[in-house]
Write a protein that holds these residues in place. Structure first.
Motif, PDB file in Angstrom:
ATOM      1  N   HIS A 159     -16.702  32.327  36.696  1.00 40.28           N
ATOM      2  CA  HIS A 159     -15.336  32.773  36.941  1.00 40.28           C
ATOM      3  C   HIS A 159     -14.347  31.849  36.237  1.00 40.28           C
ATOM      4  CE1 HIS A 159     -15.894  35.833  40.242  1.00 40.28           C
ATOM      5  NE2 HIS A 159     -17.090  35.265  40.222  1.00 40.28           N
ATOM      6  N   SER A 160     -13.201  32.395  35.912  1.00 39.42           N
ATOM      7  CA  SER A 160     -12.148  31.607  35.279  1.00 39.42           C
ATOM      8  C   SER A 160     -11.693  30.494  36.211  1.00 39.42           C
ATOM      9  CB  SER A 160     -10.949  32.492  34.929  1.00 39.42           C
ATOM     10  OG  SER A 160     -11.312  33.517  34.045  1.00 39.42           O
ATOM     11  N   ALA A 161     -11.123  29.453  35.634  1.00 43.79           N
ATOM     12  CA  ALA A 161     -10.603  28.339  36.415  1.00 43.79           C
ATOM     13  C   ALA A 161      -9.407  28.779  37.245  1.00 43.79           C
ATOM     14  CB  ALA A 161     -10.198  27.194  35.490  1.00 43.79           C
ATOM     15  N   PRO A 164      -4.888  28.789  35.183  1.00 38.10           N
ATOM     16  CA  PRO A 164      -5.062  29.548  33.938  1.00 38.10           C
ATOM     17  C   PRO A 164      -4.681  28.761  32.691  1.00 38.10           C
ATOM     18  CG  PRO A 164      -3.159  30.358  35.187  1.00 38.10           C
ATOM     19  CD  PRO A 164      -3.891  29.399  36.073  1.00 38.10           C
ATOM     20  N   THR A 165      -3.847  27.740  32.823  1.00 42.13           N
ATOM     21  CA  THR A 165      -3.444  26.955  31.655  1.00 42.13           C
ATOM     22  C   THR A 165      -4.540  25.998  31.214  1.00 42.13           C
ATOM     23  OG1 THR A 165      -2.431  25.146  32.933  1.00 42.13           O
ATOM     24  CG2 THR A 165      -1.048  27.060  32.417  1.00 42.13           C
ATOM     25  N   ARG A 166      -5.525  25.762  32.066  1.00 44.98           N
ATOM     26  CA  ARG A 166      -6.632  24.857  31.722  1.00 44.98           C
ATOM     27  C   ARG A 166      -7.956  25.594  31.558  1.00 44.98           C
ATOM     28  NH1 ARG A 166      -4.790  20.434  29.796  1.00 44.98           N
ATOM     29  NH2 ARG A 166      -6.914  19.656  30.001  1.00 44.98           N
ATOM     30  N   ASP A 167      -7.970  26.888  31.822  1.00 42.33           N
ATOM     31  CA  ASP A 167      -9.210  27.666  31.823  1.00 42.33           C
ATOM     32  C   ASP A 167      -9.959  27.548  30.492  1.00 42.33           C
ATOM     33  OD1 ASP A 167     -11.067  29.731  32.774  1.00 42.33           O
ATOM     34  OD2 ASP A 167     -10.114  30.961  31.227  1.00 42.33           O
ATOM     35  N   GLN A 168     -11.261  27.264  30.570  1.00 43.59           N
ATOM     36  CA  GLN A 168     -12.100  27.103  29.381  1.00 43.59           C
ATOM     37  C   GLN A 168     -13.173  28.181  29.275  1.00 43.59           C
ATOM     38  OE1 GLN A 168     -12.792  22.797  30.363  1.00 43.59           O
ATOM     39  NE2 GLN A 168     -12.430  22.498  28.174  1.00 43.59           N
ATOM     40  N   SER A 169     -12.959  29.300  29.943  1.00 47.49           N
ATOM     41  CA  SER A 169     -13.981  30.342  29.957  1.00 47.49           C
ATOM     42  C   SER A 169     -14.266  30.892  28.561  1.00 47.49           C
ATOM     43  CB  SER A 169     -13.561  31.482  30.890  1.00 47.49           C
ATOM     44  OG  SER A 169     -12.310  32.040  30.492  1.00 47.49           O
ATOM     45  N   TYR A 170     -13.254  30.926  27.696  1.00 50.07           N
ATOM     46  CA  TYR A 170     -13.459  31.439  26.332  1.00 50.07           C
ATOM     47  C   TYR A 170     -14.539  30.641  25.611  1.00 50.07           C
ATOM     48  CZ  TYR A 170     -12.250  32.994  21.578  1.00 50.07           C
ATOM     49  OH  TYR A 170     -12.295  33.513  20.311  1.00 50.07           O
ATOM     50  N   PHE A 171     -14.622  29.347  25.900  1.00 50.43           N
ATOM     51  CA  PHE A 171     -15.563  28.470  25.205  1.00 50.43           C
ATOM     52  C   PHE A 171     -16.937  28.417  25.874  1.00 50.43           C
ATOM     53  CE2 PHE A 171     -11.263  26.886  24.406  1.00 50.43           C
ATOM     54  CZ  PHE A 171     -11.237  26.918  23.024  1.00 50.43           C
ATOM     55  N   LEU A 172     -17.083  29.127  26.991  1.00 50.46           N
ATOM     56  CA  LEU A 172     -18.325  29.025  27.753  1.00 50.46           C
ATOM     57  C   LEU A 172     -18.982  30.384  28.010  1.00 50.46           C
ATOM     58  CD1 LEU A 172     -17.079  26.383  30.339  1.00 50.46           C
ATOM     59  CD2 LEU A 172     -18.687  25.979  28.486  1.00 50.46           C
ATOM     60  N   PHE A 173     -18.538  31.422  27.278  1.00 59.59           N
ATOM     61  CA  PHE A 173     -19.068  32.761  27.518  1.00 59.59           C
ATOM     62  C   PHE A 173     -20.556  32.858  27.242  1.00 59.59           C
ATOM     63  CE2 PHE A 173     -18.597  33.179  22.905  1.00 59.59           C
ATOM     64  CZ  PHE A 173     -19.695  33.945  22.568  1.00 59.59           C
ATOM     65  N   SER A 174     -21.096  31.991  26.367  1.00 60.80           N
ATOM     66  CA  SER A 174     -22.510  32.088  25.986  1.00 60.80           C
ATOM     67  C   SER A 174     -23.442  31.378  26.963  1.00 60.80           C
ATOM     68  CB  SER A 174     -22.716  31.539  24.571  1.00 60.80           C
ATOM     69  OG  SER A 174     -22.340  30.177  24.482  1.00 60.80           O
ATOM     70  N   THR A 175     -22.900  30.874  28.070  1.00 60.54           N
ATOM     71  CA  THR A 175     -23.737  30.275  29.113  1.00 60.54           C
ATOM     72  C   THR A 175     -24.652  31.352  29.692  1.00 60.54           C
ATOM     73  OG1 THR A 175     -21.919  28.772  29.682  1.00 60.54           O
ATOM     74  CG2 THR A 175     -23.709  28.985  31.276  1.00 60.54           C
ATOM     75  N   THR A 176     -25.942  31.105  29.675  1.00 61.98           N
ATOM     76  CA  THR A 176     -26.896  32.103  30.149  1.00 61.98           C
ATOM     77  C   THR A 176     -27.044  32.036  31.672  1.00 61.98           C
ATOM     78  OG1 THR A 176     -28.816  30.631  29.998  1.00 61.98           O
ATOM     79  CG2 THR A 176     -28.188  31.851  27.993  1.00 61.98           C
ATOM     80  N   CYS A 361     -15.260  37.139  21.138  1.00 60.76           N
ATOM     81  CA  CYS A 361     -14.646  38.180  21.950  1.00 60.76           C
ATOM     82  C   CYS A 361     -15.289  38.065  23.332  1.00 60.76           C
ATOM     83  CB  CYS A 361     -14.901  39.562  21.347  1.00 60.76           C
ATOM     84  SG  CYS A 361     -14.132  40.922  22.262  1.00 60.76           S
ATOM     85  N   VAL A 362     -14.502  37.658  24.308  1.00 59.54           N
ATOM     86  CA  VAL A 362     -15.030  37.358  25.639  1.00 59.54           C
ATOM     87  C   VAL A 362     -14.618  38.446  26.613  1.00 59.54           C
ATOM     88  CG1 VAL A 362     -15.113  35.637  27.485  1.00 59.54           C
ATOM     89  CG2 VAL A 362     -14.932  34.900  25.100  1.00 59.54           C
ATOM     90  N   PHE A 363     -15.590  38.880  27.448  1.00 60.05           N
ATOM     91  CA  PHE A 363     -15.389  40.003  28.358  1.00 60.05           C
ATOM     92  C   PHE A 363     -15.108  39.504  29.775  1.00 60.05           C
ATOM     93  CE2 PHE A 363     -19.290  41.431  25.753  1.00 60.05           C
ATOM     94  CZ  PHE A 363     -18.518  41.640  24.619  1.00 60.05           C
ATOM     95  N   TYR A 364     -14.105  40.104  30.412  1.00 61.18           N
ATOM     96  CA  TYR A 364     -13.726  39.773  31.788  1.00 61.18           C
ATOM     97  C   TYR A 364     -13.663  41.044  32.624  1.00 61.18           C
ATOM     98  CZ  TYR A 364     -12.042  35.407  29.671  1.00 61.18           C
ATOM     99  OH  TYR A 364     -11.943  34.214  28.979  1.00 61.18           O
ATOM    100  N   GLU A 365     -13.782  40.900  33.932  1.00 58.00           N
ATOM    101  CA  GLU A 365     -13.499  42.007  34.827  1.00 58.00           C
ATOM    102  C   GLU A 365     -12.047  42.442  34.632  1.00 58.00           C
ATOM    103  OE1 GLU A 365     -16.202  41.440  38.831  1.00 58.00           O
ATOM    104  OE2 GLU A 365     -14.339  40.303  38.684  1.00 58.00           O
ATOM    105  N   THR A 366     -11.802  43.738  34.767  1.00 59.39           N
ATOM    106  CA  THR A 366     -10.420  44.212  34.621  1.00 59.39           C
ATOM    107  C   THR A 366      -9.545  43.711  35.766  1.00 59.39           C
ATOM    108  OG1 THR A 366     -11.061  46.272  35.713  1.00 59.39           O
ATOM    109  CG2 THR A 366     -11.025  46.260  33.305  1.00 59.39           C
ATOM    110  N   GLU A 367     -10.143  43.534  36.936  1.00 63.80           N
ATOM    111  CA  GLU A 367      -9.446  42.947  38.069  1.00 63.80           C
ATOM    112  C   GLU A 367     -10.345  41.871  38.652  1.00 63.80           C
ATOM    113  OE1 GLU A 367      -8.153  45.786  40.904  1.00 63.80           O
ATOM    114  OE2 GLU A 367      -7.119  47.042  39.442  1.00 63.80           O
ATOM    115  N   GLY A 368      -9.805  40.675  38.775  1.00 67.21           N
ATOM    116  CA  GLY A 368     -10.619  39.569  39.249  1.00 67.21           C
ATOM    117  C   GLY A 368     -10.770  38.514  38.170  1.00 67.21           C
ATOM    118  N   SER A 369     -11.572  37.504  38.460  1.00 68.60           N
ATOM    119  CA  SER A 369     -11.674  36.341  37.570  1.00 68.60           C
ATOM    120  C   SER A 369     -13.040  36.190  36.923  1.00 68.60           C
ATOM    121  CB  SER A 369     -11.371  35.066  38.376  1.00 68.60           C
ATOM    122  OG  SER A 369     -12.296  34.915  39.455  1.00 68.60           O
ATOM    123  N   ARG A 370     -13.944  37.141  37.136  1.00 70.48           N
ATOM    124  CA  ARG A 370     -15.312  36.964  36.652  1.00 70.48           C
ATOM    125  C   ARG A 370     -15.435  37.200  35.154  1.00 70.48           C
ATOM    126  NH1 ARG A 370     -20.876  39.975  38.843  1.00 70.48           N
ATOM    127  NH2 ARG A 370     -22.306  38.684  37.580  1.00 70.48           N
TER     128      ARG A 370
END
Length: 382
Positions: A159-161, A164-176, A361-370
């Motif tokens: 889930h995103s941090a 939101p100004t510190r969120d690093q999810s874009y850089f961690l999408f490839s975590t299995t 290109c990182v995919f997120y839930e349309t509603e929520g933080s996942r």
């Protein structure tokens, strides 16, 4: 009345005391990972700090104050000494060169805009370092990344941090999913970076006021072209600057000096309307420019997809998602259409400008933080 005999979990999710829970902390020498190590040590965990030496600190490519530079190794070691837990420095120069730097150079020369921080997480920190943590009999590995790991019905979710100004999810999408099962991110729930610095002060860390390092540790002052020229001498070949119909408007000193969406520094002044770089024709050594509307993109081909959803990726013809095409941009609504196990087409409901091959290109839930996963943008963007 029956007694509840379910095991009590510690803060890292294990049903045993912190003193019996070994955690390897990936320590860059910055305030974030230092706080994680100090906090877990203070809570009584069996902490082992590990810092990676990723490149020659005396080389011209190294940047003072960058992640994994010499002073940062010293700072990480000092935190470990002050808190009384073991600390190891591992020489990963060759691995980093092969897995990250060489691909960065080759991708840039091919006209892409690579994101080496993602490859570093994927191929070094969450692969080789994670295996080292297991070799040290650690129950888990913790990092200072701003992202959250939450337990869902099907297991751990990314889930995103909270900030939101510190969120690093874009850089961690490839975590299995397998890596996510082993990883912990103790800072992801904090409201702001100020809270991290307050914790650093609480634990008496000398790095409490240390400035944040740049994401790309081996690129001095953000000058990508100079790094490429050092890594691949003679790679920058001059060529023509042309419009979309092939009319020559000027000349350039190498495609590597340009990026998609660039407006300034084109060296083709005197034109009535502003022009932007809309394409890098590496094969013909051409920089193609055009009006801003030519940067608009609606359809994005994506490959090397890592999927983190509960249902199989190809189980649906399309997925409604929100996507990020650059780390600094907010997620935008889109339709994700699987084309194979690891390839897809993304249709943006609202066109984006400056989408570039080589970005994620990182995919997120349309509603929520996942975070549902992501992949790499490649040629054919329209």
């Amino acid at each position: 009345m029956a007694l509840d005999r379910s095991p009590t979990l510690n803060s890292l999710g294990f049903s045993k005391p912190p003193s019996e829970t070994r955690v390897v902390v990936a320590m860059s020498g910055g305030v974030d990972s230092s706080v994680v190590a100090a906090m877990l040590s203070d809570e009584g965990y069996d902490v082992v700090g590990v810092t990676l030496q990723l490149y020659d600190h005396g080389a011209a490519l190294a940047k003072k104050g960058a992640c994994c530079a010499g002073i940062d190794i010293h700072d990480a070691r000092r935190v470990a000494e002050e808190k009384g837990f073991p600390h190891y420095v591992l020489d990963y120069e060759n691995i980093f060169q092969d897995a990250v730097i060489d691909e960065f150079a080759d991708s840039y020369l091919a006209g892409a805009t690579p994101v080496p921080c993602i490859r570093c997480n994927e191929r070094v920190k969450f692969k080789d370092l994670l295996e080292t943590a297991k070799d040290l009999d650690a129950d888990c590995m913790a990092t200072g990344h701003y992202i959250q790991r939450k337990m869902g019905e099907e297991g751990p979710e990314l889930h995103s941090a909270a900030d939101p100004t510190r969120d690093q999810s874009y850089f961690l999408f490839s975590t299995t999913p397998e890596q996510l099962d082993y990883l912990r991110f103790p800072l992801g729930h904090l409201p702001s970076k100020d809270d991290t610095r307050r914790l650093a002060a609480k634990y008496g860390l000398a790095v409490a006021d240390k400035p944040d390092s740049q994401d790309i540790c081996f690129v001095p002052n953000g000058d990508y072209a100079s790094v490429i020229e050092k890594l691949r001498p003679g790679a920058a070949e001059p060529g023509e600057i042309v419009d979309s119909t092939g009319n020559v408007l000027g000349r350039h000193n190498g495609v590597i000096h340009y990026t998609i969406g660039q407006r300034r520094g084109l060296g083709i002044g005197g034109l009535s309307d502003p022009l932007y770089v809309v394409k890098l024709d590496v094969d013909n050594h051409r920089v193609v420019v055009g009006p801003k509307d030519m940067l608009s993109t609606r359809t994005i081909p994506v490959r090397e997809i890592n999927w983190l959803g509960d249902e199989p990726f190809a189980s649906k013809d399309e997925w409604p998602v929100a996507v990020k095409v650059r780390s600094t941009r907010p997620p935008r609504e889109a339709i994700l259409r699987p084309l194979g196990p690891h390839t897809a087409e993304v249709e943006l409901l609202t066109p984006e400008e400056g989408v570039s091959p080589g970005q994620a290109c990182v995919f997120y839930e349309t509603e929520g933080s996942r975070i549902l996963g992501g992949g790499w943008i490649w040629r054919g963007v329209v």
